[in-house]
Design an enzyme around this catalytic site. Structure first.
Site, short mmCIF file in Angstrom:
data_model
loop_
_atom_site.label_atom_id
_atom_site.label_comp_id
_atom_site.label_asym_id
_atom_site.label_seq_id
_atom_site.Cartn_x
_atom_site.Cartn_y
_atom_site.Cartn_z
N LYS A 17 0.90 -1.36 -0.07
CA LYS A 17 -0.09 0.04 0.06
C LYS A 17 0.85 1.47 0.07
O LYS A 17 2.02 1.19 0.51
CB LYS A 17 -0.90 -0.01 1.21
CG LYS A 17 -0.44 0.01 2.29
CD LYS A 17 0.09 1.34 3.19
CE LYS A 17 0.71 1.14 4.43
NZ LYS A 17 1.65 2.41 4.77
N ALA A 105 10.35 -3.48 5.82
CA ALA A 105 10.34 -2.16 6.68
C ALA A 105 10.48 -1.05 5.79
O ALA A 105 11.24 0.14 6.26
CB ALA A 105 11.51 -2.21 7.54
N GLY A 107 7.75 1.13 4.63
CA GLY A 107 6.60 1.88 4.72
C GLY A 107 5.49 1.49 3.89
O GLY A 107 4.40 2.30 3.61
N GLY A 110 4.19 -4.59 3.87
CA GLY A 110 4.52 -5.64 3.38
C GLY A 110 4.23 -6.83 4.34
O GLY A 110 3.42 -7.91 4.23
N GLY A 111 4.70 -6.59 5.62
CA GLY A 111 4.14 -7.54 6.79
C GLY A 111 2.95 -7.81 6.87
O GLY A 111 2.35 -8.80 7.03
N ASP A 145 -2.28 -1.74 9.81
CA ASP A 145 -2.27 -1.76 8.42
C ASP A 145 -3.19 -3.13 7.77
O ASP A 145 -3.17 -3.30 6.43
CB ASP A 145 -1.06 -1.77 7.76
CG ASP A 145 -0.54 -0.36 7.63
OD1 ASP A 145 -1.47 0.67 7.92
OD2 ASP A 145 0.76 0.04 7.59
#
Length: 308
Positions: A17, A105, A107, A110-111, A145
């Protein structure tokens, strides 16, 4: 799900995103911040395969550096699978194969996309059929998120960012993103923003942040020029303070045909909005020639979905 399909496993694809607008309120007593964000899911995806197992295990690979991604119970996708198993009373496990394409990491969530994909994959693998509303509740327990990675498209997020309302976005928006080596810790970026806001040069935002209505008008109109005039990220000043070398790339992109550029989320990935696919390709070539890794993506795209 049939036994044959379960044996073969379930493949789910979930998007990264961009935060087209991100306003951060004052720090609260619990240490968190209320935010107002306009999210857009873009065509940079995480792939997760879930296969039957007696234990909860995970393997991580990808086209990005995954050396910092945990391959144990600290992995957010594993936590998602365990949470779902607890919710439905499932006493088995699952093996997750994660192939990452979203910067780690960086922004771009992804995680969180991995966690959303794990929820959808395990829901199908175990035949839970919880439905979108129940999966969203579980997603909200995993991070701000994760619910948006489930939803996809374009949305406004308030509260911690997990209270989502779909936002109409007409047409297609083209972006060039620049991953950056070495991630930034989201809590550290927020903490640095708080420090900067205590200084003489930055005024804290209102305690109840909100998305600029002009952003939503531009999205509804499918107008990248209008959107470029209003995109904003309150975390950008902190990210650039922590990683001042990002300023050169940001300035180069804005001087090379981008309508606007900003730090994505807590950074350090940069995102440049362009007028159309052709302009994005030209900018991608220019930035690549300058020695940057540049990726052309577009949005909005769907959230976590079972893939063929």
């Amino acid at each position: 799900m049939s036994e044959a399909l379960a044996a073969a496993g379930v493949h789910v694809r979930a998007p990264g995103k961009l935060n087209l607008f991100f306003e951060v309120g004052r720090v609260q007593d619990d240490g968190y911040h209320d935010v107002a964000s306009a999210y857009q899911a873009v065509s940079l995806f995480e792939d997760v395969w879930a296969t039957p197992s007696d234990e909860f295990t995970v393997a991580v690979s990808g086209t990005v550096d995954v050396s910092g991604v945990p391959a144990d119970d600290r992995n957010l996708a594993v936590r998602a699978a365990r949470l779902l198993a607890q919710r439905i009373g499932y006493d088995g496990g699952v093996h997750l194969d994660i192939v990452k394409h979203v910067p780690v990491a960086g922004g771009m969530g992804g995680g969180s996309a991995d966690a959303a994909a794990a929820l959808v994959a395990c829901d199908a693998l175990w035949g839970a059929e919880l439905g979108g509303a129940e999966l969203h509740k579980l997603a909200a327990r995993l991070g701000a998120d994760v619910p948006f990675a489930l939803m996809g498209g374009t949305a406004v997020g308030t509260g911690r960012g997990d209270q989502l309302s779909p936002a109409l976005a007409k047409g297609r928006f083209d972006w060039v993103v620049l991953p950056s080596g070495g991630g930034l810790s989201t809590p550290e970026v927020y903490a640095h923003l708080d420090q900067l806001r205590n200084g003489p040069d930055i005024v804290a935002t209102p305690s109840v942040p909100e998305v600029d209505p002009a952003v939503l008008h531009a999205l509804r109109a499918g107008d990248p020029v209008a959107l470029a005039a209003h995109i904003r990220n309150d975390l950008q000043v902190a990210a650039l303070s922590m990683r001042p070398e990002l300023r050169r790339a940001l300035e180069l992109g804005e001087q090379s045909g981008a309508l606007a550029g900003l730090v994505s989320g807590s950074g350090p990935t940069l995102a440049f909005l362009t007028a159309d696919p052709e302009s994005a390709l030209e900018l991608q070539v220019t930035l690549s020639a300058a020695g940057f890794e540049a990726l052309h993506v577009h949005g909005p795209v769907a959230g976590a979905r079972i893939a063929a």
